[in-house]
Design an enzyme around this catalytic site. Sequence first.
Site, short mmCIF file in Angstrom:
data_model
loop_
_atom_site.label_atom_id
_atom_site.label_comp_id
_atom_site.label_asym_id
_atom_site.label_seq_id
_atom_site.Cartn_x
_atom_site.Cartn_y
_atom_site.Cartn_z
N ASP A 176 0.86 -1.18 0.00
CA ASP A 176 0.00 0.00 0.00
C ASP A 176 0.91 1.23 0.00
O ASP A 176 1.41 1.63 -1.04
CB ASP A 176 -0.90 -0.12 1.24
CG ASP A 176 -2.00 0.91 1.29
OD1 ASP A 176 -2.46 1.36 0.24
OD2 ASP A 176 -2.42 1.27 2.41
N PHE A 222 -9.98 -0.04 -0.36
CA PHE A 222 -9.65 -0.97 0.72
C PHE A 222 -10.31 -2.31 0.44
O PHE A 222 -11.51 -2.37 0.22
CB PHE A 222 -10.11 -0.41 2.07
CG PHE A 222 -9.47 -1.14 3.22
CD1 PHE A 222 -8.21 -0.78 3.67
CD2 PHE A 222 -10.12 -2.21 3.82
CE1 PHE A 222 -7.60 -1.48 4.70
CE2 PHE A 222 -9.52 -2.91 4.86
CZ PHE A 222 -8.27 -2.54 5.31
N VAL A 223 -9.52 -3.37 0.43
CA VAL A 223 -10.04 -4.68 0.06
C VAL A 223 -9.88 -5.69 1.20
O VAL A 223 -9.00 -5.54 2.05
CB VAL A 223 -9.36 -5.22 -1.22
CG1 VAL A 223 -9.75 -4.40 -2.43
CG2 VAL A 223 -7.84 -5.27 -1.05
N ASP A 228 -7.78 -8.49 5.91
CA ASP A 228 -8.84 -8.25 6.89
C ASP A 228 -9.29 -6.80 6.93
O ASP A 228 -8.59 -5.89 6.48
CB ASP A 228 -8.33 -8.60 8.29
CG ASP A 228 -7.33 -7.55 8.81
OD1 ASP A 228 -6.35 -7.27 8.10
OD2 ASP A 228 -7.56 -7.00 9.90
N ARG A 243 -11.00 -12.43 6.63
CA ARG A 243 -9.80 -13.06 6.04
C ARG A 243 -10.14 -14.34 5.31
O ARG A 243 -9.41 -14.76 4.41
CB ARG A 243 -8.79 -13.40 7.15
CG ARG A 243 -8.15 -12.20 7.81
CD ARG A 243 -6.95 -12.66 8.65
NE ARG A 243 -6.50 -11.67 9.61
CZ ARG A 243 -5.65 -10.69 9.34
NH1 ARG A 243 -5.17 -10.55 8.14
NH2 ARG A 243 -5.29 -9.84 10.29
P1 IMP Z 1 1.80 -0.42 3.83
O1 IMP Z 1 2.86 -0.42 4.89
O2 IMP Z 1 1.03 0.86 3.82
O3 IMP Z 1 2.31 -0.80 2.46
O4 IMP Z 1 0.71 -1.47 4.29
C1 IMP Z 1 0.88 -2.81 4.19
C2 IMP Z 1 -0.08 -3.53 5.10
O5 IMP Z 1 -1.30 -2.80 5.34
C3 IMP Z 1 -0.52 -4.80 4.42
O6 IMP Z 1 0.37 -5.86 4.71
C4 IMP Z 1 -1.91 -5.01 4.97
O7 IMP Z 1 -1.84 -5.73 6.18
C5 IMP Z 1 -2.43 -3.61 5.26
N1 IMP Z 1 -3.28 -3.14 4.16
C6 IMP Z 1 -3.02 -2.17 3.26
N2 IMP Z 1 -4.02 -2.00 2.38
C7 IMP Z 1 -4.98 -2.91 2.74
C8 IMP Z 1 -6.28 -3.24 2.20
O8 IMP Z 1 -6.78 -2.70 1.20
N3 IMP Z 1 -6.93 -4.22 2.87
C9 IMP Z 1 -6.45 -4.87 3.96
N4 IMP Z 1 -5.24 -4.59 4.48
C10 IMP Z 1 -4.51 -3.62 3.88
#
Ligand code: IMP
Length: 179
Positions: A102, A151-152, A158, A164
């Site tokens: 993300d 958001f998925v 989850d 999940r």
């Molecule tokens: P980042 O550090 O922002 O890249 O976020 C990574 C983590 O955020 C992922 O491993 C997920 O656990 C959570 N995450 C980010 N986007 C989503 C989403 O759309 N759905 C569910 N979890 C998400």
Amino acid sequence: MHPDVQKILLSEEQIRERVKELGQQISQDYHAREVLVVGILKGAMIFLADLVRNLSVSTYFDFMAVSSYGSGTKSSGAVRILKDLDKSIEGKHVLIVEDIVDTGLTLKYLVENLKSRNPESLKICTLLDKPDRRTVDVQVDYTGFTIPNEFVVGYGLDFDERYRNLPYIAVLKPEVYQG
Ligand code: IMP
């Protein structure tokens, strides 16, 4: 379809096909080498379970759990190790398996942390990528699907620890997020 789901973004069939392709590509790239698959709990567990069954190279696993999100859909930006690897990765070919990239903050932290432990090689495989949301630069080697900024949930991902177990990737109805 689950009553809280607004739309299915990726069906079971689409995921199955893509995971198979990723498995074939990874098997080719690693050919005779052993791969240490590092799964990031809990989101990557279902993807990892399916991916490793599509690998023809010799594989073993370890797991890490990190916190990047509290409850809700916004990243706090802070990354903390909740569970570390069981064994040293020095001299190993490590493949990080993640559910979704993300902002990239979690992976950036993980890559820096694992690199400092001197693996022979370090690559990243993610099921989903949301490039629009990226705030830091991370190089992903294998991506299942690039998705829009939504958001998925499902297939390991989850919302507040729920959904999940859905076998597909879906967007929830807005009222569910608003709780
Ligand atoms: P980042 O550090 O922002 O890249 O976020 C990574 C983590 O955020 C992922 O491993 C997920 O656990 C959570 N995450 C980010 N986007 C989503 C989403 O759309 N759905 C569910 N979890 C998400």
